[in-house]
Design a protein around this motif. Structure first.
Motif, PDB file in Angstrom:
ATOM      1  N   MET A   1       0.803  -0.976  -0.076  1.00  0.00           N
ATOM      2  CA  MET A   1       0.061  -0.128   0.076  1.00  0.00           C
ATOM      3  C   MET A   1       0.869   1.168  -0.019  1.00  0.00           C
ATOM      4  SD  MET A   1      -2.913   1.231   2.563  1.00  0.00           S
ATOM      5  CE  MET A   1      -1.666   1.579   4.250  1.00  0.00           C
ATOM      6  N   MET A   2       0.404   2.159  -0.601  1.00  0.00           N
ATOM      7  CA  MET A   2       1.097   3.536  -0.678  1.00  0.00           C
ATOM      8  C   MET A   2       1.021   4.136   0.540  1.00  0.00           C
ATOM      9  SD  MET A   2       0.856   6.952  -3.109  1.00  0.00           S
ATOM     10  CE  MET A   2       1.537   6.436  -4.494  1.00  0.00           C
ATOM     11  N   VAL A   3       2.283   4.896   1.222  1.00  0.00           N
ATOM     12  CA  VAL A   3       2.351   5.603   2.357  1.00  0.00           C
ATOM     13  C   VAL A   3       2.733   6.667   2.172  1.00  0.00           C
ATOM     14  CG1 VAL A   3       3.077   5.596   4.734  1.00  0.00           C
ATOM     15  CG2 VAL A   3       2.540   3.369   3.831  1.00  0.00           C
ATOM     16  N   VAL A   4       2.221   7.905   2.577  1.00  0.00           N
ATOM     17  CA  VAL A   4       2.493   9.227   2.149  1.00  0.00           C
ATOM     18  C   VAL A   4       3.205   9.805   3.443  1.00  0.00           C
ATOM     19  CG1 VAL A   4       1.746  11.584   1.513  1.00  0.00           C
ATOM     20  CG2 VAL A   4       0.834   9.613   0.490  1.00  0.00           C
ATOM     21  N   THR A   5       4.193  10.165   3.448  1.00  0.00           N
ATOM     22  CA  THR A   5       4.973  10.835   4.379  1.00  0.00           C
ATOM     23  C   THR A   5       5.620  12.428   4.214  1.00  0.00           C
ATOM     24  OG1 THR A   5       5.782   8.927   4.997  1.00  0.00           O
ATOM     25  CG2 THR A   5       6.923  10.809   6.112  1.00  0.00           C
ATOM     26  N   ASP A   6       4.981  13.458   4.910  1.00  0.00           N
ATOM     27  CA  ASP A   6       5.477  14.831   4.687  1.00  0.00           C
ATOM     28  C   ASP A   6       6.578  15.264   5.311  1.00  0.00           C
ATOM     29  OD1 ASP A   6       3.167  14.946   2.862  1.00  0.00           O
ATOM     30  OD2 ASP A   6       1.779  15.780   4.390  1.00  0.00           O
ATOM     31  N   PHE A   7       7.394  16.281   4.990  1.00  0.00           N
ATOM     32  CA  PHE A   7       8.430  16.731   5.539  1.00  0.00           C
ATOM     33  C   PHE A   7       8.255  18.369   5.116  1.00  0.00           C
ATOM     34  CE2 PHE A   7       9.912  12.543   4.751  1.00  0.00           C
ATOM     35  CZ  PHE A   7      10.361  12.126   6.114  1.00  0.00           C
ATOM     36  N   HIS A   8       8.575  19.283   6.200  1.00  0.00           N
ATOM     37  CA  HIS A   8       8.496  20.817   5.852  1.00  0.00           C
ATOM     38  C   HIS A   8       9.869  21.397   5.769  1.00  0.00           C
ATOM     39  CE1 HIS A   8       4.194  19.954   7.008  1.00  0.00           C
ATOM     40  NE2 HIS A   8       3.993  20.620   5.980  1.00  0.00           N
ATOM     41  N   LEU A   9      10.107  22.052   4.958  1.00  0.00           N
ATOM     42  CA  LEU A   9      11.621  22.641   4.578  1.00  0.00           C
ATOM     43  C   LEU A   9      11.385  24.193   4.801  1.00  0.00           C
ATOM     44  CD1 LEU A   9      12.799  20.362   1.697  1.00  0.00           C
ATOM     45  CD2 LEU A   9      12.870  19.959   4.310  1.00  0.00           C
ATOM     46  N   ALA A  10      12.475  24.881   5.009  1.00  0.00           N
ATOM     47  CA  ALA A  10      12.487  26.070   4.940  1.00  0.00           C
ATOM     48  C   ALA A  10      12.544  26.833   3.192  1.00  0.00           C
ATOM     49  CB  ALA A  10      13.881  27.056   5.562  1.00  0.00           C
ATOM     50  N   LEU A  11      11.844  27.735   3.098  1.00  0.00           N
ATOM     51  CA  LEU A  11      11.950  28.101   1.623  1.00  0.00           C
ATOM     52  C   LEU A  11      13.354  28.388   0.681  1.00  0.00           C
ATOM     53  CD1 LEU A  11       9.391  31.249   1.761  1.00  0.00           C
ATOM     54  CD2 LEU A  11       8.863  28.748   0.958  1.00  0.00           C
ATOM     55  N   ASP A  12      14.563  28.595   1.463  1.00  0.00           N
ATOM     56  CA  ASP A  12      15.691  28.591   1.051  1.00  0.00           C
ATOM     57  C   ASP A  12      16.441  27.254   1.306  1.00  0.00           C
ATOM     58  OD1 ASP A  12      15.683  29.023   3.723  1.00  0.00           O
ATOM     59  OD2 ASP A  12      17.337  30.682   3.719  1.00  0.00           O
TER      60      ASP A  12
ATOM     61  N   LEU B   1       5.575  -2.942   2.491  1.00  0.00           N
ATOM     62  CA  LEU B   1       5.467  -4.298   1.585  1.00  0.00           C
ATOM     63  C   LEU B   1       4.334  -4.972   2.227  1.00  0.00           C
ATOM     64  CD1 LEU B   1       6.744  -6.379   3.909  1.00  0.00           C
ATOM     65  CD2 LEU B   1       8.808  -5.456   3.150  1.00  0.00           C
ATOM     66  N   ASP B   2       3.634  -4.495   3.408  1.00  0.00           N
ATOM     67  CA  ASP B   2       2.658  -5.021   4.074  1.00  0.00           C
ATOM     68  C   ASP B   2       1.937  -4.016   4.833  1.00  0.00           C
ATOM     69  OD1 ASP B   2       1.072  -6.812   6.055  1.00  0.00           O
ATOM     70  OD2 ASP B   2       2.238  -8.273   5.441  1.00  0.00           O
ATOM     71  N   VAL B   3       0.489  -4.326   4.509  1.00  0.00           N
ATOM     72  CA  VAL B   3      -0.117  -2.948   5.421  1.00  0.00           C
ATOM     73  C   VAL B   3      -0.036  -3.070   6.723  1.00  0.00           C
ATOM     74  CG1 VAL B   3      -1.795  -2.699   3.433  1.00  0.00           C
ATOM     75  CG2 VAL B   3      -2.230  -4.583   5.127  1.00  0.00           C
ATOM     76  N   ASP B   4       0.405  -4.032   7.362  1.00  0.00           N
ATOM     77  CA  ASP B   4       0.311  -4.151   8.570  1.00  0.00           C
ATOM     78  C   ASP B   4       1.844  -3.325   9.256  1.00  0.00           C
ATOM     79  OD1 ASP B   4      -1.635  -6.000   9.305  1.00  0.00           O
ATOM     80  OD2 ASP B   4      -0.570  -7.652   9.731  1.00  0.00           O
ATOM     81  N   TYR B   5       2.699  -2.939   8.572  1.00  0.00           N
ATOM     82  CA  TYR B   5       3.685  -2.213   8.876  1.00  0.00           C
ATOM     83  C   TYR B   5       3.794  -0.854   8.158  1.00  0.00           C
ATOM     84  CZ  TYR B   5       5.737  -6.950   8.941  1.00  0.00           C
ATOM     85  OH  TYR B   5       6.106  -8.375   9.322  1.00  0.00           O
ATOM     86  N   GLU B   6       2.474  -0.362   8.033  1.00  0.00           N
ATOM     87  CA  GLU B   6       2.317   0.912   7.536  1.00  0.00           C
ATOM     88  C   GLU B   6       2.859   2.070   8.453  1.00  0.00           C
ATOM     89  OE1 GLU B   6      -1.335   4.171   6.761  1.00  0.00           O
ATOM     90  OE2 GLU B   6      -1.713   2.362   7.433  1.00  0.00           O
TER      91      GLU B   6
ATOM     92  N   PHE C   1      10.917  -2.227   5.586  1.00  0.00           N
ATOM     93  CA  PHE C   1       9.494  -1.967   5.262  1.00  0.00           C
ATOM     94  C   PHE C   1       9.196  -1.611   3.773  1.00  0.00           C
ATOM     95  CE2 PHE C   1      10.141  -0.982   9.973  1.00  0.00           C
ATOM     96  CZ  PHE C   1       9.700  -2.113  10.529  1.00  0.00           C
ATOM     97  N   ALA C   2      10.010  -1.315   3.280  1.00  0.00           N
ATOM     98  CA  ALA C   2       9.895  -0.532   1.972  1.00  0.00           C
ATOM     99  C   ALA C   2       9.339  -1.670   0.740  1.00  0.00           C
ATOM    100  CB  ALA C   2      10.744   0.204   1.347  1.00  0.00           C
ATOM    101  N   TYR C   3       8.659  -1.620   0.034  1.00  0.00           N
ATOM    102  CA  TYR C   3       8.186  -2.506  -1.200  1.00  0.00           C
ATOM    103  C   TYR C   3       8.650  -1.903  -2.420  1.00  0.00           C
ATOM    104  CZ  TYR C   3       5.658  -5.294  -4.390  1.00  0.00           C
ATOM    105  OH  TYR C   3       5.022  -6.296  -5.572  1.00  0.00           O
ATOM    106  N   LEU C   4       9.991  -2.055  -2.699  1.00  0.00           N
ATOM    107  CA  LEU C   4      10.646  -1.567  -3.897  1.00  0.00           C
ATOM    108  C   LEU C   4      10.206  -1.768  -5.290  1.00  0.00           C
ATOM    109  CD1 LEU C   4      14.287  -1.459  -2.096  1.00  0.00           C
ATOM    110  CD2 LEU C   4      12.285   0.515  -2.014  1.00  0.00           C
ATOM    111  N   LYS C   5       9.487  -2.748  -5.510  1.00  0.00           N
ATOM    112  CA  LYS C   5       9.014  -3.084  -6.743  1.00  0.00           C
ATOM    113  C   LYS C   5       8.191  -2.082  -7.418  1.00  0.00           C
ATOM    114  CE  LYS C   5       9.485  -8.218  -6.421  1.00  0.00           C
ATOM    115  NZ  LYS C   5       8.711  -9.337  -6.527  1.00  0.00           N
ATOM    116  N   LYS C   6       7.630  -1.000  -6.611  1.00  0.00           N
ATOM    117  CA  LYS C   6       6.950   0.094  -7.051  1.00  0.00           C
ATOM    118  C   LYS C   6       7.633   1.289  -6.631  1.00  0.00           C
ATOM    119  CE  LYS C   6       2.302  -2.136  -6.949  1.00  0.00           C
ATOM    120  NZ  LYS C   6       0.735  -1.620  -6.193  1.00  0.00           N
TER     121      LYS C   6
END
Length: 268
Positions: A177-188, A238-243, A207-212
């Protein structure tokens, strides 16, 4: 004549629910429950032995429960109660109206359960979002859907609500399953450096599924009334249990590398 008919119907009703019939009825209900419990127990052992097939096993368990209870209900009425045809004709109309009115929501949920089983907008084991509730579908029963949140709460939702409301499935029967992770950076901040760091962390996560593919979306957002760059990493677990384990791993290691390599973050 009417009094005689009423007395006859009452006598027939009493005969249907004599002590022996009631005992047999409860015994059969217990047997149905026991068979269902044994099926779920055995399927649980199968899932433990073959974890990669657990979604298929959970879906088969749900289907078997549906069939068991439907056939069991028919057998109980026809084989145990055995109501005479005259009795059914006499009270069937009024009883159908009364029961139908009282159980209209239950009936709607039962029909919706059959629709969910065959239309399959989601499946047992899916991670879904419904009415601001997010979690894993644990069971689709005749009347309800049971969903376990990531805080380990069990939420029970009538089947009929899934027919009319919007539900989003994160994996639709797939293990990954796709997992979205956000990081915030300074403008510069050096966005390319930050992206390279995040990619390095993701591809080295256990935990990453690297075929995608691992992808990124970058845009300006407002954080604490200030503009910042949001670096959104999109990768597959690689497995939704590890989200959450995957998301935590990526967040912790990426943030540490940002500090170590001087990637600028928004001012506090």
């Amino acid at each position: 004549m009417n009094d005689d008919n009423l007395a006859s119907q009452l006598s027939t009703f009493v005969d249907m629910f004599n002590a022996g019939t009631i005992f047999l009825l409860f015994f059969c209900i217990f047997v149905l429950w026991l068979i269902n419990w044994l099926i779920r127990h055995m399927m649980g052992r199968v899932m433990t032995r073959f974890p990669s097939r657990r979604f298929a096993v959970m879906q088969l368990t749900t289907l078997l429960s549906f069939v068991l209870y439907i056939i069991g209900a028919i057998v109980l009425v026809v084989g145990v109660l055995r109501p005479p045809q005259e009795f059914l004709i006499a009270i069937g109309g009024s009883a159908a109206v009364a029961v139908g009115f009282a159980l209209k929501d239950v009936a709607a949920s039962l029909i919706s359960g059959l629709i969910l089983l065959f239309d399959r907008p989601f499946q047992v084991g899916d991670r879904v979002t419904f009415d601001n509730v997010y979690g894993e579908i644990m069971a689709i029963t005749l009347r309800t859907v049971r969903l376990r949140t990531l805080d380990d709460n069990i939420v029970t939702i009538p089947n009929s609500r899934f027919i009319t409301d919007v539900v989003a499935s994160g994996n639709l029967g797939a293990m990954d399953m796709m997992v979205v992770t956000d990081f915030h950076l300074a403008l510069d901040a050096d966005i390319q450096q930050a992206q390279d760091i995040a990619r390095q962390v993701i591809v080295t996560s256990r935990f990453a599924y690297l075929k995608k593919p691992v992808t990124f979306a970058i845009e300006e957002v407002q954080v604490a009334e200030r503009l910042a760059i949001r670096l959104r990493a999109k990768a597959y677990v690689l497995d939704v249990d590890y989200e959450k384990a995957f998301q935590s791993d990526v967040t912790v290691r990426t943030s540490a590398l940002f500090r170590e390599r001087g990637v600028l973050r928004p001012a506090g």
